[in-house]
Design a protein around this motif. Structure first.
Motif, PDB file in Angstrom:
ATOM      1  N   ALA A  55       5.555   2.274  13.347  1.00  0.00           N
ATOM      2  CA  ALA A  55       4.710   3.332  13.894  1.00  0.00           C
ATOM      3  C   ALA A  55       4.582   4.492  12.913  1.00  0.00           C
ATOM      4  CB  ALA A  55       5.293   3.811  15.221  1.00  0.00           C
ATOM      5  N   ILE A  56       3.439   5.179  12.982  1.00  0.00           N
ATOM      6  CA  ILE A  56       3.134   6.276  12.066  1.00  0.00           C
ATOM      7  C   ILE A  56       3.676   7.580  12.639  1.00  0.00           C
ATOM      8  CG2 ILE A  56       1.269   7.531  10.925  1.00  0.00           C
ATOM      9  CD1 ILE A  56      -0.411   5.033  11.071  1.00  0.00           C
ATOM     10  N   ASN A  57       4.288   8.404  11.775  1.00  0.00           N
ATOM     11  CA  ASN A  57       4.802   9.694  12.216  1.00  0.00           C
ATOM     12  C   ASN A  57       3.688  10.750  12.139  1.00  0.00           C
ATOM     13  OD1 ASN A  57       4.706  10.799   9.543  1.00  0.00           O
ATOM     14  ND2 ASN A  57       6.687   9.859   9.067  1.00  0.00           N
ATOM     15  N   PRO A  58       3.931  11.988  12.595  1.00  0.00           N
ATOM     16  CA  PRO A  58       2.864  12.997  12.625  1.00  0.00           C
ATOM     17  C   PRO A  58       2.203  13.245  11.274  1.00  0.00           C
ATOM     18  CG  PRO A  58       4.695  13.718  13.986  1.00  0.00           C
ATOM     19  CD  PRO A  58       5.156  12.472  13.283  1.00  0.00           C
ATOM     20  N   PHE A  59       2.981  13.264  10.195  1.00  0.00           N
ATOM     21  CA  PHE A  59       2.371  13.455   8.884  1.00  0.00           C
ATOM     22  C   PHE A  59       1.484  12.262   8.528  1.00  0.00           C
ATOM     23  CE2 PHE A  59       2.352  12.717   4.287  1.00  0.00           C
ATOM     24  CZ  PHE A  59       1.735  13.885   3.861  1.00  0.00           C
ATOM     25  N   GLY A  60       1.943  11.061   8.861  1.00  0.00           N
ATOM     26  CA  GLY A  60       1.144   9.875   8.585  1.00  0.00           C
ATOM     27  C   GLY A  60      -0.192   9.908   9.300  1.00  0.00           C
ATOM     28  N   ALA A  63       0.819  -1.208   0.000  1.00  0.00           N
ATOM     29  CA  ALA A  63       0.000   0.000   0.000  1.00  0.00           C
ATOM     30  C   ALA A  63       0.851   1.254   0.000  1.00  0.00           C
ATOM     31  CB  ALA A  63      -0.919   0.000   1.217  1.00  0.00           C
ATOM     32  N   TYR A  64       2.099   1.192   0.508  1.00  0.00           N
ATOM     33  CA  TYR A  64       2.933   2.388   0.553  1.00  0.00           C
ATOM     34  C   TYR A  64       3.159   2.958  -0.847  1.00  0.00           C
ATOM     35  CZ  TYR A  64       3.821   0.308   5.081  1.00  0.00           C
ATOM     36  OH  TYR A  64       3.665  -0.264   6.300  1.00  0.00           O
ATOM     37  N   ARG A  65       3.357   2.091  -1.842  1.00  0.00           N
ATOM     38  CA  ARG A  65       3.542   2.581  -3.204  1.00  0.00           C
ATOM     39  C   ARG A  65       2.279   3.291  -3.680  1.00  0.00           C
ATOM     40  NH1 ARG A  65       8.918   2.588  -4.583  1.00  0.00           N
ATOM     41  NH2 ARG A  65       9.882   0.906  -3.418  1.00  0.00           N
ATOM     42  N   MET A  66       1.127   2.748  -3.327  1.00  0.00           N
ATOM     43  CA  MET A  66      -0.128   3.373  -3.731  1.00  0.00           C
ATOM     44  C   MET A  66      -0.282   4.729  -3.052  1.00  0.00           C
ATOM     45  SD  MET A  66      -3.962   1.887  -3.133  1.00  0.00           S
ATOM     46  CE  MET A  66      -3.724   1.914  -1.345  1.00  0.00           C
ATOM     47  N   PHE A  67       0.092   4.814  -1.757  1.00  0.00           N
ATOM     48  CA  PHE A  67      -0.046   6.071  -1.045  1.00  0.00           C
ATOM     49  C   PHE A  67       0.889   7.136  -1.607  1.00  0.00           C
ATOM     50  CE2 PHE A  67      -1.419   3.554   2.947  1.00  0.00           C
ATOM     51  CZ  PHE A  67      -2.724   3.509   2.468  1.00  0.00           C
ATOM     52  N   GLN A  68       2.065   6.731  -2.059  1.00  0.00           N
ATOM     53  CA  GLN A  68       3.002   7.700  -2.616  1.00  0.00           C
ATOM     54  C   GLN A  68       2.376   8.482  -3.768  1.00  0.00           C
ATOM     55  OE1 GLN A  68       6.414   5.432  -3.755  1.00  0.00           O
ATOM     56  NE2 GLN A  68       7.384   5.558  -1.736  1.00  0.00           N
ATOM     57  N   VAL A 106      10.942   6.012   1.852  1.00  0.00           N
ATOM     58  CA  VAL A 106       9.871   5.340   1.104  1.00  0.00           C
ATOM     59  C   VAL A 106       8.564   5.343   1.882  1.00  0.00           C
ATOM     60  CG1 VAL A 106       9.157   3.178   0.026  1.00  0.00           C
ATOM     61  CG2 VAL A 106      11.553   3.904  -0.104  1.00  0.00           C
ATOM     62  N   GLY A 107       8.608   4.950   3.166  1.00  0.00           N
ATOM     63  CA  GLY A 107       7.396   4.935   3.987  1.00  0.00           C
ATOM     64  C   GLY A 107       7.130   6.315   4.549  1.00  0.00           C
ATOM     65  N   LEU A 108       6.673   7.233   3.716  1.00  0.00           N
ATOM     66  CA  LEU A 108       6.609   8.652   4.058  1.00  0.00           C
ATOM     67  C   LEU A 108       5.870   8.910   5.366  1.00  0.00           C
ATOM     68  CD1 LEU A 108       7.122  11.584   3.302  1.00  0.00           C
ATOM     69  CD2 LEU A 108       5.088  11.526   1.862  1.00  0.00           C
ATOM     70  N   GLY A 109       4.817   8.145   5.651  1.00  0.00           N
ATOM     71  CA  GLY A 109       4.022   8.387   6.838  1.00  0.00           C
ATOM     72  C   GLY A 109       4.477   7.603   8.053  1.00  0.00           C
ATOM     73  N   HIS A 110       5.659   6.979   7.988  1.00  0.00           N
ATOM     74  CA  HIS A 110       6.105   6.102   9.066  1.00  0.00           C
ATOM     75  C   HIS A 110       7.415   6.588   9.685  1.00  0.00           C
ATOM     76  CE1 HIS A 110       3.130   2.845   8.404  1.00  0.00           C
ATOM     77  NE2 HIS A 110       3.093   3.401   7.213  1.00  0.00           N
ATOM     78  N   TYR A 115       7.878  -4.666   3.289  1.00  0.00           N
ATOM     79  CA  TYR A 115       8.428  -3.328   3.518  1.00  0.00           C
ATOM     80  C   TYR A 115       8.566  -3.065   5.010  1.00  0.00           C
ATOM     81  CZ  TYR A 115       8.217  -1.970  -1.341  1.00  0.00           C
ATOM     82  OH  TYR A 115       8.450  -1.888  -2.685  1.00  0.00           O
ATOM     83  N   GLY A 116       9.684  -2.487   5.384  1.00  0.00           N
ATOM     84  CA  GLY A 116       9.975  -2.218   6.773  1.00  0.00           C
ATOM     85  C   GLY A 116      10.911  -3.236   7.393  1.00  0.00           C
ATOM     86  N   LEU A 117      11.106  -4.391   6.745  1.00  0.00           N
ATOM     87  CA  LEU A 117      12.018  -5.414   7.247  1.00  0.00           C
ATOM     88  C   LEU A 117      13.283  -5.393   6.399  1.00  0.00           C
ATOM     89  CD1 LEU A 117       9.541  -8.381   7.879  1.00  0.00           C
ATOM     90  CD2 LEU A 117      10.414  -6.719   9.520  1.00  0.00           C
ATOM     91  N   GLU A 118      14.398  -5.089   7.016  1.00  0.00           N
ATOM     92  CA  GLU A 118      15.659  -5.018   6.287  1.00  0.00           C
ATOM     93  C   GLU A 118      16.462  -6.298   6.411  1.00  0.00           C
ATOM     94  OE1 GLU A 118      17.871  -1.324   6.917  1.00  0.00           O
ATOM     95  OE2 GLU A 118      16.108  -0.539   7.944  1.00  0.00           O
ATOM     96  N   GLY A 119      16.005  -7.206   7.251  1.00  0.00           N
ATOM     97  CA  GLY A 119      16.709  -8.466   7.425  1.00  0.00           C
ATOM     98  C   GLY A 119      16.239  -9.161   8.683  1.00  0.00           C
TER      99      GLY A 119
END
Length: 605
Positions: free
Chosen positions: A58-63, A21-26, A46-50, A233-237
């Motif tokens: 967790a969601i940041n203030p803009f998110g 969904a992050y790509r769609m939100f972008q 990439v996760g602009l709202g996170h 998305y969000g998991l780097e390893g």
């Protein structure tokens, strides 16, 4: 594909299924795919709202503000200063006049800044963190005896369809001595379509054609049910607890199947992909083998327009006593629901006393799934009970929501990573899943431990036929099978005898258990008896509900009489059809039948 495998694939493939969904939100935000990462020069957040660059946390203030605006770029959102740095969101994102529309070019594409992160050293920041997120690292990858192998899909065209599952088989390790899989890093080839991916371990070698070329796999592959690695998305390893690893090669798992989920909502026809995992192995075996277990309730019936609905599942002490011969240690935990899920909790209980919350009650977002890897392991002793709590809202739904793998269906699942797993023990002797259908835990059914009593319903007596035969005799004696509506004697029997004293039939407690058993979770010789006892209540149930409710007497008097049955009465076929039509279990009850047959097949084998 076996029936058990079908359940596991449907559930695990759904895990972390929302991250694309992050790509769609972008695309709904000006310059949504160009926002710079203030923590890493030259990178994109990439996760602009996170609160992390990749999202899925967790969601940041803009998110939060974007969510409040129904995930749309509005004038109010544009004029807000979400992160409190003195600059509006529109100014930071290249739309200072707040005129941008989806699909249009922003007023500017340079000089951008993050609308959810003000300068990290500013006293006016609204951020809940004070330093940049730490990059993924795993010191164990640098230890002696560790080697890495890449398992990636052969370059494959992506179909011009919204959702595709594709699989390819690999030989993970062919050495005589086993090694331990201790972690992974994702190798992402095409970020435009990659949704999530899972590496499964296989109990037997898949067919050769799956090694030669990838193919669509409908969310999984038979005989490959042990989830080892996952990415979204969000998991780097992944860095597995130092006390355990997945046993690969030798007397462990030799083969694996890589499953990729592509999401191509634009149905673009020119994409290809060759994503996969870099897997890290060590020749120095750790003390224990690692495994995963899935828990949850498979029978969800969520009525529409409800502010809060709770669903609870308990993996009973009978199952952990039967399948846990020693204390196990939990290293990771995750919970999964679909779009109606709003909160979740996973807790560990011992002797009916809370030991601790493994996943404390917290907000859940379908667009921000998480897996928590614990800093300290949690003891999971034989006889302990694991409780999963899912909370839903259906205020935006105009229809009843049932269980299922589709986005518009629902799930209530939890996952544990734990050791020791005893990979060399047959799956039938390990607790690989603790799932319930209508509160009937299948691990208890498979264990053959009696009496089987859950939520005060005696499953053993129901399955043997003793209870339904007795109830049918009592119902016949009270004219519950009369052809002219609800007999007063039957009404009194149901209202004051059967329902208060028998949870299996009480419509306000556990009668869904009886409905599930009527459709396949008991020997076929007892299906008709349970079906008849359930159908015999239908004539009176609505009338009793109205009598017990503060409803006007006229409404009760206006009730239509039950239809007069045609000559010849009800056949067993008619009865079963009526039960199927009247019950609200739908897909879940069909799943229950598949699961029961699978248990029988596994038991015979």
């Amino acid at each position: 594909m076996t029936k058990n495998a079908l359940i596991i694939y449907a559930a695990l493939a759904a895990l972390l299924s929302c991250s694309h969904a992050y790509r769609m939100f972008q695309s709904r935000i000006p310059n949504g795919d160009r926002v710079p990462n203030p923590c890493q020069q030259g990178d994109i957040w990439v996760g602009l709202g996170h609160q992390s660059p990749a999202g899925a946390d967790a969601i940041n203030p803009f998110g939060l503000d974007f969510k409040a605006a129904s995930f749309s770029w509005t004038i109010d959102l544009c004029r807000k200063d979400s992160d409190g740095d003195g600059i509006t969101n529109g100014q930071e994102l290249g739309d200072p006049d707040c005129v941008w529309k989806v699909g249009a070019a922003p007023a500017r594409t340079t000089g951008l800044s993050h609308p959810g992160i003000c300068p990290l050293d500013s006293a006016t920041c609204k951020n809940s963190w004070t330093v940049c997120p730490k990059a993924f690292s795993c010191p164990a990858f640098e230890e002696p005896g560790v080697f890495v192998r890449n398992f990636t899909l052969k370059p494959t065209p992506v179909p011009a369809t919204e959702t595709t599952y594709v699989c390819q088989a690999f030989e993970l390790n062919n050495t005589a001595s086993p090694v331990h899989l201790i972690g992974s890093r994702p190798i992402i080839d095409n970020k435009n379509v990659m949704h999530h991916m899972i590496m499964y371990a296989c109990s037997v070698k898949p067919e050769q054609t799956l090694f030669d070329n990838p193919r669509q796999c409908l969310m999984g592959h038979r005989n490959c049910t042990q989830m080892m690695n996952l990415w979204a998305y969000g998991l780097e390893g992944e860095c597995i607890n130092s006390n355990a690893g997945f046993r690969i090669g030798g007397d462990g798992f030799r083969y694996g199947v890589l499953q990729l989920h592509w999401n191509n909502p634009a149905r673009h026809s020119g994409y290809t992909d060759a994503s996969g995992f870099a897997l890290y192995f060590t020749q120095n075996l750790r003390p224990s083998d690692l495994g995963t277990v899935m828990y949850g309730e498979g029978n969800l019936v969520l009525p529409p327009r409800q502010p809060l609905i709770s669903v609870n599942h308990t993996c009973p002490s009978v199952c952990t006593n039967r399948y846990h011969t020693e204390t196990r240690y939990i290293t990771g935990v995750g919970i999964y629901m679909h779009t109606n899920g709003i909160r979740g909790r996973i807790s560990l209980w011992r002797n009916e006393t809370l030991v601790r919350d493994i996943w404390p009650l917290q907000e859940y977002s379908y667009n921000s799934p998480k897996v928590i890897f614990l800093n300290q392991t949690v003891e999971y002793q034989p006889g302990d009970e694991l409780k999963t709590e899912c909370y839903f809202t259906t205020l935006k739904n105009d229809r009843t929501v049932f269980s299922g793998a589709a986005k518009n269906d629902e799930m209530c699942l939890s996952f544990l990573w734990l050791y020791p797993n005893k990979a060399r023990v047959p799956a039938s002797e390990r607790l690989t899943q603790c799932m319930a259908i209508a509160a009937i835990n299948l691990c208890w059914v498979a264990s053959n431990i009696v009496p089987h009593v859950e939520r005060d319903c005696n499953i053993t007596s129901m399955r043997s036929g003793e209870m339904p035969n007795r109830v049918m005799s009592e119902m016949a004696a009270n004219n519950c099978f009369a052809r002219t509506g609800c007999d007063p004697a039957c009404r009194n029997y149901l209202n004051f005898t059967l329902w208060p004293l028998n949870a299996c039939y009480d419509p306000t407690r556990s009668r869904q258990m009886a409905e599930a058993m009527a459709l396949g979770m008991v020997p076929s010789s007892n299906h008709e008896t349970i079906a008849r006892t359930l159908y015999g209540q239908r004539f009176c149930e609505q009338e009793i509900n109205l009598l017990n409710a503060p409803a006007p007497t006229k409404l009760i008097e206006a009730l239509p009489a039950a239809p007069i049955l045609q000559k010849g009465g009800l056949t067993s076929e008619h009865l079963l059809i009526i039960i199927v039509v009247c019950s609200c279990l739908g897909f879940v009850l069909f799943l229950a039948l598949l699961t029961y047959l699978s248990i029988r097949l596994n038991h015979r084998s």
